[in-house]
Design an enzyme around this catalytic site. Structure first.
Site, short mmCIF file in Angstrom:
data_model
loop_
_atom_site.label_atom_id
_atom_site.label_comp_id
_atom_site.label_asym_id
_atom_site.label_seq_id
_atom_site.Cartn_x
_atom_site.Cartn_y
_atom_site.Cartn_z
N ALA A 182 35.42 47.16 39.94
CA ALA A 182 34.17 46.85 39.05
C ALA A 182 34.50 46.44 37.57
O ALA A 182 34.54 47.24 37.16
CB ALA A 182 32.87 46.83 39.97
N ALA A 216 25.61 -7.69 22.25
CA ALA A 216 25.41 -7.54 21.81
C ALA A 216 23.67 -7.39 20.84
O ALA A 216 23.14 -7.38 20.25
CB ALA A 216 25.29 -8.85 21.14
N LYS A 235 23.66 1.07 23.01
CA LYS A 235 23.29 1.09 24.75
C LYS A 235 24.40 1.02 26.03
O LYS A 235 24.58 1.48 26.93
CB LYS A 235 22.37 -0.65 25.33
CG LYS A 235 21.62 0.33 26.81
CD LYS A 235 20.62 -1.03 27.07
CE LYS A 235 21.29 -2.16 26.79
NZ LYS A 235 20.10 -3.81 27.35
N ARG A 253 15.02 0.00 23.80
CA ARG A 253 14.09 0.93 24.95
C ARG A 253 14.82 1.96 24.78
O ARG A 253 14.80 2.92 25.58
CB ARG A 253 13.62 -0.02 26.15
CG ARG A 253 12.45 -0.79 25.71
CD ARG A 253 11.94 -1.11 26.49
NE ARG A 253 13.00 -2.84 26.95
CZ ARG A 253 12.83 -3.64 28.19
NH1 ARG A 253 12.39 -2.96 29.07
NH2 ARG A 253 13.56 -4.68 28.28
N GLU A 271 13.21 -19.96 32.89
CA GLU A 271 12.39 -18.39 32.15
C GLU A 271 11.78 -18.11 32.04
O GLU A 271 10.31 -19.37 31.98
CB GLU A 271 13.32 -19.03 30.50
CG GLU A 271 14.73 -18.49 30.42
CD GLU A 271 15.57 -17.62 31.00
OE1 GLU A 271 15.03 -16.03 31.04
OE2 GLU A 271 16.69 -17.58 31.49
N ASP A 325 25.72 -4.51 30.16
CA ASP A 325 24.55 -3.64 30.42
C ASP A 325 24.01 -3.90 31.52
O ASP A 325 23.21 -3.37 32.44
CB ASP A 325 23.58 -3.62 29.53
CG ASP A 325 22.41 -4.80 29.36
OD1 ASP A 325 23.27 -6.09 30.27
OD2 ASP A 325 21.54 -5.29 28.90
N TYR A 377 35.87 40.92 33.88
CA TYR A 377 36.64 39.60 32.94
C TYR A 377 38.51 39.43 32.78
O TYR A 377 39.24 40.57 31.71
CB TYR A 377 36.23 39.65 31.41
CG TYR A 377 36.93 38.36 30.46
CD1 TYR A 377 36.83 37.05 30.74
CD2 TYR A 377 37.21 39.70 28.79
CE1 TYR A 377 37.54 36.49 29.72
CE2 TYR A 377 38.43 38.00 28.31
CZ TYR A 377 39.20 36.80 28.32
OH TYR A 377 38.85 35.65 27.55
C1 UD1 Z 1 18.71 -13.71 31.47
C2 UD1 Z 1 19.04 -15.23 31.76
C3 UD1 Z 1 17.72 -15.17 33.10
C4 UD1 Z 1 17.65 -13.50 33.85
C5 UD1 Z 1 18.21 -12.49 32.64
C6 UD1 Z 1 19.10 -11.69 33.93
C7 UD1 Z 1 19.15 -16.59 30.23
C8 UD1 Z 1 18.63 -17.01 28.70
N1 UD1 Z 1 18.27 -15.71 30.90
O1 UD1 Z 1 16.97 -13.67 30.60
O2 UD1 Z 1 17.82 -16.13 32.93
O3 UD1 Z 1 17.50 -13.80 34.58
O4 UD1 Z 1 19.17 -12.14 32.11
O5 UD1 Z 1 18.93 -10.13 33.26
O6 UD1 Z 1 20.27 -16.11 29.35
N2 UD1 Z 1 22.85 -11.19 24.74
C9 UD1 Z 1 23.53 -11.07 23.55
N3 UD1 Z 1 22.80 -11.51 22.77
C10 UD1 Z 1 22.07 -12.45 22.98
C11 UD1 Z 1 21.13 -12.20 23.48
C12 UD1 Z 1 21.29 -11.73 24.71
O7 UD1 Z 1 25.00 -10.51 23.55
O8 UD1 Z 1 21.23 -13.40 21.85
C13 UD1 Z 1 22.70 -10.02 25.35
C14 UD1 Z 1 21.92 -9.14 25.95
O9 UD1 Z 1 22.45 -7.81 25.19
C15 UD1 Z 1 21.82 -8.29 27.47
C16 UD1 Z 1 21.78 -10.20 27.58
O10 UD1 Z 1 22.79 -10.75 27.28
O11 UD1 Z 1 22.51 -7.52 27.92
C17 UD1 Z 1 20.76 -10.83 28.18
O12 UD1 Z 1 19.81 -10.71 27.39
P1 UD1 Z 1 18.38 -10.48 27.75
O13 UD1 Z 1 17.97 -11.01 25.71
O14 UD1 Z 1 18.09 -10.00 27.83
O15 UD1 Z 1 18.09 -12.23 28.98
P2 UD1 Z 1 16.53 -12.52 29.38
O16 UD1 Z 1 15.76 -12.09 29.11
O17 UD1 Z 1 16.49 -10.92 30.43
#
Ligand code: UD1
Ligand code: CA
Length: 469
Positions: free
Chosen positions: A393, A21, A33, A26, A167, A118, A379
């Site tokens: 040729a 989601a 993505k 980036r 975190e 991802d 060709y």
């Molecule tokens: C999360 C983990 C962290 C871990 C890291 C690994 C949590 C709270 N933290 O952190 O411990 O080390 O991933 O990469 O889970 N996403 C949604 N909906 C949301 C939020 C996120 O679909 O509301 C999806 C994002 O698209 C992404 C993934 O979840 O693919 C991770 O979300 P992100 O916000 O990047 O989490 P991190 O802060 O990286």
């Protein structure tokens, strides 16, 4: 190698939730993505394939940003799939909140596995190990990161039991030094997960509902928690920008190249090998640097492919050599052929055995019989060419009149002199000999010399080269 799907009927059905989601800001792209490709397939497709190889009863893709594009993609790429569901997370309030959107579609008796759209390189073997170790408890996939910045850290007791995941933004300086990180991949029984997710709050630095909070809740409920460490960090790395996308592409390609080498395929350089599809090889196949393989490609024994050649949906017979900088698309090539360098075979080209196609020869929708040769600058389009034909040729089939395409037929053993235009529709008889420089607009009989060019050649003895005024 794909692990065995779970066949144990007593095992809980596996429901895989794939988070996708996030916005992916980036990437700086209009494309969501998770639809950016690794090895020619969307990242999400890789994750879905891995989930399917685990024997998932259903995959739940949680979408938010770009939801409509993703819905449309799933409707085409996975039309009619009954084991695929979409859950929409309208607002990205955190990973726990994201998983929660899929929970209404997941039965209580299921085992849930959470993956990420991802994180495309995650391996089925690793997940299988995690599912096995977790039993009916909670399982977390961890990894050791030389630079753990940004990741959730695994906080363990002195005895080694996992207490919680903290975190980056909520971590103390001491916790930030922990190298064991949370990959985000987690498995739990659905019934438990549902109640834990309902209890997760957002009282933290990011004001998000953290999925990682279920670890605390599980230990409070005395549910067994197990971790599995991923063998390499590479496999669990997420893609946030195009630099990381390229890095994961290379990692994926390296993995494929090494696997093929172990099966006996000679690949000159694993770092300069690109397979975007499937490749089936006989024995002692050699691929020089920079070969790009797309779609479904089949290479017989002892096939050699030269540097910087592209093969797309082709089948090549044993012993054929394709020299460098050639592009072969949707063609079937026989045994013992010599193709290139700088040759182009376009769709619907069929070459029998021992055919030679040299530099700057383009062939489209044509067949060449056994032992025929077109060695330079030609060709050939919409042509049916017999065996042992010599195409000189500069020979061109004029197959297009501006509106329609017309066929050229050349009989066995014919000789087409250099710089001949064959104005289609036209038939050249077997054994015919077409004189160089001819424009052939009518059928040429078998076994005769046919010549069609200006007869007169004049030279002017007193001629003076023009001079600048
Ligand atoms: C999360 C983990 C962290 C871990 C890291 C690994 C949590 C709270 N933290 O952190 O411990 O080390 O991933 O990469 O889970 N996403 C949604 N909906 C949301 C939020 C996120 O679909 O509301 C999806 C994002 O698209 C992404 C993934 O979840 O693919 C991770 O979300 P992100 O916000 O990047 O989490 P991190 O802060 O990286
Ligand atoms: Ca992230």
């Amino acid at each position: 190698m794909a692990p065995k799907p779970r066949t144990d009927r007593s095992a809980a059905p596996l429901h895989v939730v794939i988070l996708a989601a996030g916005q992916g800001t980036r990437m700086r792209s209009a494309l969501p993505k998770v639809l950016h490709p690794i090895a020619g397939r969307p990242m999400l497709e890789h994750v879905l394939a891995t989930a399917q190889s685990l024997g998932a009863a259903c995959c739940h893709v949680v979408v938010g940003h770009g939801a409509e594009t993703l819905r449309a993609w799933l409707a085409t790429a996975h039309a009619g799939a009954t084991d695929l569901q979409l859950a929409v997370q309208a607002e990205q309030l955190g990973t726990a909140h994201a998983v929660q959107q899929a929970m209404p579609n997941i039965p209580d008796e299921a085992r849930v596995l959470i993956l990420y759209g991802d994180v495309p390189l995650i391996q089925a073997d690793t997940l299988q190990a995690l599912l096995q170790v977790s039993g009916d408890g909670l399982g977390v996939l961890t990894a050791v990161a030389p630079d753990p910045y940004g990741y959730g850290r695994i906080v363990r007791s002195a005895a080694g039991a996992v207490q919680r995941i903290v975190e980056e933004k909520d971590a103390t300086p001491a916790q930030r030094r922990i190298a064991e990180i949370n990959t985000g991949v987690l498995t739990a029984p659905a019934r438990r997960l549902r109640t834990w997710l309902d209890k997760v709050g957002n009282d933290n630095a990011k004001r998000e509902f953290y999925l990682t909070d279920v670890v605390k809740l599980a230990s409070r409920d005395r549910v067994r928690l197990r971790t599995v460490a991923a063998e390499s960090l590479e496999e669990v790395l997420g893609v946030n920008d195009r630099v990381q996308l390229a890095a994961q592409e290379r990692a994926w390609q390296r993995r494929q190249a090494l696997a093929m080498m172990r099966q006996g395929v000679g690949i000159r350089d694993a770092e300069r090998f690109d397979l975007r599809g499937s490749l089936l090889c006989g024995q002692d196949v050699h691929l020089d640097v920079g070969v790009v393989i797309e779609g479904e490609v089949e290479l017989g024994d002892h096939v050699h492919v030269g540097a910087y050649t592209v093969l797309r949906n082709v089948k090549i017979g044993a012993g054929t050599h394709v020299e460098s900088h050639s592009v072969l698309d949707s063609a079937i090539v026989g045994r013992g052929c010599r193709i290139g360098p700088f040759a182009r075979l376009r769709p619907d080209t069929r070459l029998a055995d021992q055919v030679h196609v040299g530099n700057f020869v383009e062939i489209k929708k044509s067949t060449l019989g056994e032992g025929s040769k077109a060695n330079h600058l030609a060709y050939l389009g919409d042509a049916r060419i017999g065996s042992r034909v010599n195409v000189g040729a500069g020979v061109i089939t004029c197959n297009y009149d501006g509106v329609n395409k017309h066929p050229t037929v050349i009989g066995d053993g014919a000789f087409i002199g250099t710089d001949t235009q064959l104005i289609a529709p036209v038939t050249i008889g077997a054994g015919a000999y077409i004189a160089a420089g001819s424009s052939i607009a009518m059928d040429a009989p078998a076994d005769q010399l046919t010549i069609c060019r200006a007869r007169e050649q004049r030279s002017l003895p007193g001629w003076k080269r023009p001079k600048k005024q």
